[in-house]
Design a protein around this motif. Structure first.
Motif, PDB file in Angstrom:
ATOM      1  N   ALA A 118      52.611  46.493  27.572  1.00  0.00           N
ATOM      2  CA  ALA A 118      51.779  47.692  27.507  1.00  0.00           C
ATOM      3  C   ALA A 118      51.378  47.975  26.063  1.00  0.00           C
ATOM      4  O   ALA A 118      52.053  47.562  25.111  1.00  0.00           O
ATOM      5  N   CYS A 119      50.255  48.674  25.886  1.00  0.00           N
ATOM      6  CA  CYS A 119      49.851  49.119  24.559  1.00  0.00           C
ATOM      7  C   CYS A 119      48.981  50.360  24.696  1.00  0.00           C
ATOM      8  O   CYS A 119      48.449  50.650  25.769  1.00  0.00           O
ATOM      9  N   ARG A 120      48.853  51.090  23.617  1.00  0.00           N
ATOM     10  CA  ARG A 120      47.995  52.265  23.561  1.00  0.00           C
ATOM     11  C   ARG A 120      46.673  51.902  22.902  1.00  0.00           C
ATOM     12  O   ARG A 120      46.581  50.943  22.128  1.00  0.00           O
ATOM     13  N   LEU A 121      45.633  52.670  23.206  1.00  0.00           N
ATOM     14  CA  LEU A 121      44.322  52.446  22.632  1.00  0.00           C
ATOM     15  C   LEU A 121      43.893  53.691  21.863  1.00  0.00           C
ATOM     16  O   LEU A 121      43.271  54.595  22.420  1.00  0.00           O
ATOM     17  N   PRO A 122      44.218  53.776  20.573  1.00  0.00           N
ATOM     18  CA  PRO A 122      43.728  54.905  19.778  1.00  0.00           C
ATOM     19  C   PRO A 122      42.210  54.808  19.614  1.00  0.00           C
ATOM     20  O   PRO A 122      41.608  53.757  19.864  1.00  0.00           O
ATOM     21  N   PRO A 123      41.561  55.893  19.204  1.00  0.00           N
ATOM     22  CA  PRO A 123      40.095  55.912  19.125  1.00  0.00           C
ATOM     23  C   PRO A 123      39.556  55.168  17.905  1.00  0.00           C
ATOM     24  O   PRO A 123      39.095  55.774  16.924  1.00  0.00           O
ATOM     25  N   VAL A 124      39.620  53.833  17.963  1.00  0.00           N
ATOM     26  CA  VAL A 124      39.050  52.984  16.916  1.00  0.00           C
ATOM     27  C   VAL A 124      38.237  51.886  17.590  1.00  0.00           C
ATOM     28  O   VAL A 124      38.218  51.773  18.812  1.00  0.00           O
ATOM     29  N   GLY A 125      37.599  51.041  16.804  1.00  0.00           N
ATOM     30  CA  GLY A 125      36.732  50.016  17.344  1.00  0.00           C
ATOM     31  C   GLY A 125      37.483  48.905  18.070  1.00  0.00           C
ATOM     32  O   GLY A 125      38.673  48.672  17.844  1.00  0.00           O
ATOM     33  N   LYS A 126      36.739  48.204  18.937  1.00  0.00           N
ATOM     34  CA  LYS A 126      37.326  47.134  19.746  1.00  0.00           C
ATOM     35  C   LYS A 126      37.960  46.045  18.891  1.00  0.00           C
ATOM     36  O   LYS A 126      39.070  45.580  19.191  1.00  0.00           O
ATOM     37  N   SER A 127      37.282  45.606  17.849  1.00  0.00           N
ATOM     38  CA  SER A 127      37.820  44.516  17.042  1.00  0.00           C
ATOM     39  C   SER A 127      39.101  44.937  16.331  1.00  0.00           C
ATOM     40  O   SER A 127      40.033  44.142  16.187  1.00  0.00           O
ATOM     41  N   ASP A 128      39.158  46.172  15.873  1.00  0.00           N
ATOM     42  CA  ASP A 128      40.375  46.716  15.268  1.00  0.00           C
ATOM     43  C   ASP A 128      41.514  46.716  16.290  1.00  0.00           C
ATOM     44  O   ASP A 128      42.621  46.232  16.015  1.00  0.00           O
ATOM     45  N   LEU A 129      41.259  47.232  17.480  1.00  0.00           N
ATOM     46  CA  LEU A 129      42.273  47.229  18.534  1.00  0.00           C
ATOM     47  C   LEU A 129      42.712  45.808  18.873  1.00  0.00           C
ATOM     48  O   LEU A 129      43.907  45.540  19.057  1.00  0.00           O
ATOM     49  N   TYR A 130      41.752  44.905  18.960  1.00  0.00           N
ATOM     50  CA  TYR A 130      42.061  43.524  19.333  1.00  0.00           C
ATOM     51  C   TYR A 130      42.977  42.864  18.309  1.00  0.00           C
ATOM     52  O   TYR A 130      43.868  42.094  18.669  1.00  0.00           O
ATOM     53  N   ARG A 131      42.776  43.163  17.024  1.00  0.00           N
ATOM     54  CA  ARG A 131      43.607  42.568  15.980  1.00  0.00           C
ATOM     55  C   ARG A 131      44.939  43.286  15.806  1.00  0.00           C
ATOM     56  O   ARG A 131      45.828  42.759  15.132  1.00  0.00           O
ATOM     57  N   ASN A 132      45.082  44.451  16.405  1.00  0.00           N
ATOM     58  CA  ASN A 132      46.288  45.243  16.164  1.00  0.00           C
ATOM     59  C   ASN A 132      47.065  45.527  17.454  1.00  0.00           C
ATOM     60  O   ASN A 132      47.900  44.724  17.852  1.00  0.00           O
ATOM     61  N   GLU A 133      46.790  46.639  18.136  1.00  0.00           N
ATOM     62  CA  GLU A 133      47.580  46.979  19.321  1.00  0.00           C
ATOM     63  C   GLU A 133      47.534  45.887  20.387  1.00  0.00           C
ATOM     64  O   GLU A 133      48.564  45.513  20.963  1.00  0.00           O
ATOM     65  N   VAL A 134      46.335  45.373  20.661  1.00  0.00           N
ATOM     66  CA  VAL A 134      46.206  44.340  21.693  1.00  0.00           C
ATOM     67  C   VAL A 134      46.883  43.049  21.239  1.00  0.00           C
ATOM     68  O   VAL A 134      47.551  42.371  22.026  1.00  0.00           O
ATOM     69  N   SER A 135      46.731  42.704  19.975  1.00  0.00           N
ATOM     70  CA  SER A 135      47.377  41.507  19.449  1.00  0.00           C
ATOM     71  C   SER A 135      48.897  41.608  19.529  1.00  0.00           C
ATOM     72  O   SER A 135      49.579  40.652  19.915  1.00  0.00           O
ATOM     73  N   ASP A 136      49.440  42.782  19.156  1.00  0.00           N
ATOM     74  CA  ASP A 136      50.895  42.971  19.258  1.00  0.00           C
ATOM     75  C   ASP A 136      51.368  42.747  20.689  1.00  0.00           C
ATOM     76  O   ASP A 136      52.366  42.056  20.930  1.00  0.00           O
TER      77      ASP A 136
END
Length: 561
Positions: A118-136
């Motif tokens: 599971a991960c959270r999606l803070p209000p930032v851009g898709k590429s940022d999320l992909y490299r950070n929360e989604v990547s983790d």
């Protein structure tokens, strides 16, 4: 275990999975997806025990996944299916999300589940999320799935049958008709979700100043307003556009490609519009805003007691000549402040990837712009290296590559978030590199390791970077918490009884190094090679740069990973 990574691009997630698996002593090879016969040949040649696909745009062939276990990373929770999962989640304002590792099967995204996270999606851009929360989440799920496969004792759970409690949620590709912004009707929150869901790719198609453009990225403006859809101002290369209840800043644009025409690429919005941009006021943000101010800027400075925090965030981590000069001005401002520790960075996404290849490619004289850009970033690195009255910490909340890594190495300490991937090399762009790397990299890791890192051109995980002394500290925190945690640790560093002694020792060491070989000599030697690579028309750099910015395969003979 022998693992073959199959990916449509050696992107940030593929690089991180590659590095993390190698850290765990798996034998990992990478093969590009898309050519099924070449994939079959790679499997026959390397005889992998497992295929892992971190990022795919096309399905694996049936004869491959039916003969060999193939684990697919899907950027959505169990039951979610379709090619635009993360885009839809951001577009619809989802907060709770996840990643699923499943086995390739006849129906895309419908195979048995090996692991989820599971991960959270803070209000930032898709590429940022992909490299950070989604990547983790993805890396955690991949490592768990690989461990389960290696144990031989785990049976993946089918996504069907009486035990499956998650509803099937298959969604189509998110098309431009749905992404389109209604400037006369969409509220700012809606506009931002649409922009963030497409920030890196594919962008949001829009009509602007009589032409069709893809809009990339979006930030809220809290003061300016006007007629919906109207351009209001510029700031740091971005344009501000009015919504029905406010305005947004759009940092980058990409011209729509005409059928049969050349490929287009992202540029800072002001640069992209060029002479078509009407006379608009440049509305700079204060470098040191009041704590209560909510203002978007790509560079900002604040203080917390004896600690100065200079943050910067440029799209894609690319630093143009203008970016470097503005950041150098901000750095000099920070040096005039009464602090004993200066934190450079601390944002949650890219630290820096070095010179801005897109801006260079679009310049009337790319060689001359390359030369201006490398000298501008060298000026910035030199300022960091010659700071001897305080400690400088480079805080990498996101990935860094090439000259961006070398910028970080100019600091006294390098801290990064757990999960950051470093690419400390220039070879894949056909460049020798500058940024004083021939001084800073061997000084940190030794001459032999410096040679290996720059020649092998492989991604380095945060754990491997710590073991190899490329970084000094890894912070095991969430992306949203990195800046705050780096600031807290910098405060402890400033309060340490050894801080003043370290500053004095640093000054003495710099003076001693200067007597052995001046910094100017390192720069002169590096730039002599770079000048030849920039100004020789048939040097590989030019073809490699053109292919990179247009997202084409690297031309032969390209350096191989």
């Amino acid at each position: 275990m022998r693992i073959l990574l199959v990916a449509s691009a050696f992107n940030s997630l593929t690089q991180r999975v590659h590095a993390e698996l190698r850290d765990r002593r798996h034998v990992v090879e990478v093969h590009p997806a898309g050519d099924d016969d070449a994939l079959r040949g790679a499997i026959a040649g390397s005889a992998p025990e497992l295929v892992v696909a971190p990022m795919l745009r096309t399905a694996l062939p049936r004869d491959v996944w039916s003969a060999l276990p193939c684990l697919i990373v899907h950027p959505g929770p169990p039951g979610d299916r379709g090619p635009s999962s993360l885009d839809w989640a951001i577009h619809e304002g989802a907060v709770d999300w996840g990643v699923t590792v499943l086995q390739a099967d006849e129906v895309m995204d419908a195979g048995a589940v090996w692991a989820t996270a599971a991960c959270r999606l803070p209000p930032v851009g898709k590429s940022d999320l992909y490299r950070n929360e989604v990547s983790d989440a993805a890396v955690g799920a991949v490592l768990r799935a690989v461990e389960r496969f290696a144990s031989g004792a785990f049976t993946p759970r089918p996504q069907s049958g009486p035990d499956w409690r998650v509803p099937d949620h298959t969604r189509p590709y998110l098309r431009q008709e749905t992404r389109r912004i209604d400037w006369a009707g969409d509220a700012t929150d809606t506009v931002l979700r649409k922009l963030r869901a497409a920030d890196s790719q594919p962008g949001v198609l829009d009509d602007l100043l009589g032409a069709e453009w893809y809009l990339h990225g979006g930030h809220r403006e809290h003061v300016l307003g006007g007629r919906p859809g109207e351009l209001l101002a510029t700031r740091a290369g971005a344009v501000c556009r009015a919504t029905v209840d406010g305005a947004v800043w759009i940092p980058e644009l990409r011209r729509r490609r005409h059928p049969g025409g050349p490929a287009t690429f992202k540029l800072p919005a002001v640069t992209a519009l060029g002479d078509a941009l009407p006379a608009l006021p440049e509305v700079p943000a204060p470098l040191m805003p009041a704590p209560e101010d909510q203002v978007w800027s790509d560079i900002s400075y604040r203080e917390d007691g004896p600690v100065g925090l200079l943050r910067f965030s440029f799209p894609g981590g690319a630093m143009s000549t203008g970016h470097c000069r503005r950041l150098l001005d901000a750095y000099r401002f920070a040096l005039a402040r009464p602090t004993s520790v200066l934190v450079l960075g601390g944002g949650r996404d890219f630290f820096s990837n070095g010179i801005h290849l897109n801006v260079i490619e679009a310049a009337p004289d790319p060689a001359a712009e390359s030369w201006a850009n490398i000298n501008a970033i060298d000026d910035l690195v030199e300022a960091v290296l010659t700071t001897t009255d305080r400690l400088v910490v480079a805080a990498l909340g996101g990935n860094a590559a090439a000259g961006g890594v070398m910028l970080a190495l100019a600091a006294d300490e390098v801290w990064c978030r757990q999960g950051v991937v470093l690419n400390p090399h220039y070879r894949l762009m056909g460049l020798h590199g500058s940024e004083y790397w021939t001084y800073t990299l061997p000084r940190r890791v030794g001459a032999a390791e410096a040679g290996r890192l720059t020649a092998q051109a492989l991604p380095v995980s945060s754990a491997a970077a710590l073991r190899g002394r490329l970084v000094d500290r890894v912070l095991p925190c969430a992306p949203q918490d990195f800046g705050r945690e780096a600031g807290r640790l910098a405060g402890l560093l400033a309060a340490s009884p050894t801080a003043q002694g370290r500053i004095a020792a640093k000054k003495a060491a710099r003076e001693a190094d200067e007597l052995v070989k001046p910094l100017a000599a390192y720069r002169r030697e590096e730039l002599a090679v770079m000048r030849r690579q920039f100004f020789t028309p048939d040097a590989p750099y030019h073809a490699l740069r053109a292919a990179f910015v247009r997202k084409r395969p690297a031309p032969a003979p390209a350096p191989r990973r």
